[in-house]
Design a protein around this motif. Structure first.
Motif, short mmCIF file in Angstrom:
data_model
loop_
_atom_site.label_atom_id
_atom_site.label_comp_id
_atom_site.label_asym_id
_atom_site.label_seq_id
_atom_site.Cartn_x
_atom_site.Cartn_y
_atom_site.Cartn_z
N TYR A 38 0.47 -13.34 -0.05
CA TYR A 38 -0.30 -13.01 1.14
C TYR A 38 -0.94 -11.62 1.02
N LEU A 39 -0.15 -10.62 0.64
CA LEU A 39 -0.67 -9.26 0.55
C LEU A 39 -1.62 -9.09 -0.63
N LYS A 40 -1.34 -9.75 -1.74
CA LYS A 40 -2.27 -9.67 -2.88
C LYS A 40 -3.62 -10.27 -2.52
N ASN A 41 -3.63 -11.32 -1.70
CA ASN A 41 -4.90 -11.89 -1.24
C ASN A 41 -5.68 -10.91 -0.38
N LYS A 42 -4.99 -9.93 0.19
CA LYS A 42 -5.63 -8.89 0.98
C LYS A 42 -5.94 -7.66 0.13
N LYS A 43 -5.78 -7.81 -1.18
CA LYS A 43 -6.06 -6.73 -2.15
C LYS A 43 -5.10 -5.55 -2.00
N ILE A 44 -3.88 -5.83 -1.53
CA ILE A 44 -2.84 -4.81 -1.43
C ILE A 44 -2.10 -4.77 -2.76
N GLU A 45 -1.85 -3.58 -3.26
CA GLU A 45 -1.09 -3.44 -4.50
C GLU A 45 0.40 -3.61 -4.18
N ILE A 46 1.08 -4.43 -4.96
CA ILE A 46 2.49 -4.76 -4.73
C ILE A 46 3.29 -4.38 -5.97
N ILE A 47 4.44 -3.77 -5.75
CA ILE A 47 5.43 -3.59 -6.81
C ILE A 47 6.67 -4.38 -6.40
N ASP A 48 7.06 -5.30 -7.23
CA ASP A 48 8.19 -6.20 -6.97
C ASP A 48 9.43 -5.63 -7.64
N TYR A 49 10.41 -5.28 -6.83
CA TYR A 49 11.66 -4.70 -7.34
C TYR A 49 12.76 -5.75 -7.50
N GLY A 50 12.39 -7.02 -7.46
CA GLY A 50 13.35 -8.09 -7.71
C GLY A 50 13.94 -8.64 -6.42
#
Length: 168
Positions: A38-50
């Protein structure tokens, strides 16, 4: 379509799109994946910590990694998800400088940012996706009020955290 209004909603104080950290345990994994998409579709940068699967894990490890990233300003805000949202929020709040709020609705998301300047949002992994997305939107688009009474209260929390107990 990601329009200008939505883009402005996610601008941080530096005038750039926010960088969001996200972490979950196994019970929050599926919702975490939905929020990332959802956030990536809004062009938000995401860091996934698991974690990276639904295989059973202990949430504190992931909570601490996310919280340390928020404190060090590697990310602007965090989203933490476990089965109830409670355990991971408790673990996040053990990290000095974190104000993590377990939230169940949009009003709480608004208030925890506006009143408490929360920097991590905790959700329960069984929450409906549409509700989680609404909560995330409200949390990320609400600024801290900067009202003196809220600044004073946060300062009291910070002082207690620093070991200055006599002033509270």
């Amino acid at each position: 379509m990601f329009d200008k209004k939505n883009l402005e909603m996610y601008n941080n104080n530096r005038g750039v799109i926010m960088k969001i950290g996200i972490a979950s345990d196994h019970r929050g994994y599926n919702l975490k994946q939905e929020i990332i998409k959802y956030l990536k579709n809004k062009k938000i940068e995401i860091i996934d910590y698991g974690t990276q699967s639904t295989e059973s894990v202990d949430y504190p490890k992931f909570a601490f990694e996310l919280s340390n990233a928020v404190v060090s300003k590697e990310v602007d805000f965090g989203i933490a998800i476990c089965g109830s949202g409670i355990g991971i929020s408790i673990a996040c709040n053990k990290v000095k400088g974190i104000r993590c709020a377990k939230v169940d609705n949009v009003k709480e998301a608004y208030l925890t940012r506006f009143d408490n300047d929360a920097n991590i949002l905790a959700l329960n992994g069984t929450m409906p996706k549409f509700r989680a997305k609404d909560i995330v939107d409200k949390f990320l688009s609400t600024d801290f009020s900067n009202l003196e009474k809220h600044i004073r209260r946060i300062k009291q929390i910070n002082e207690y955290e620093e070991g200055k107990h006599n002033e509270c």
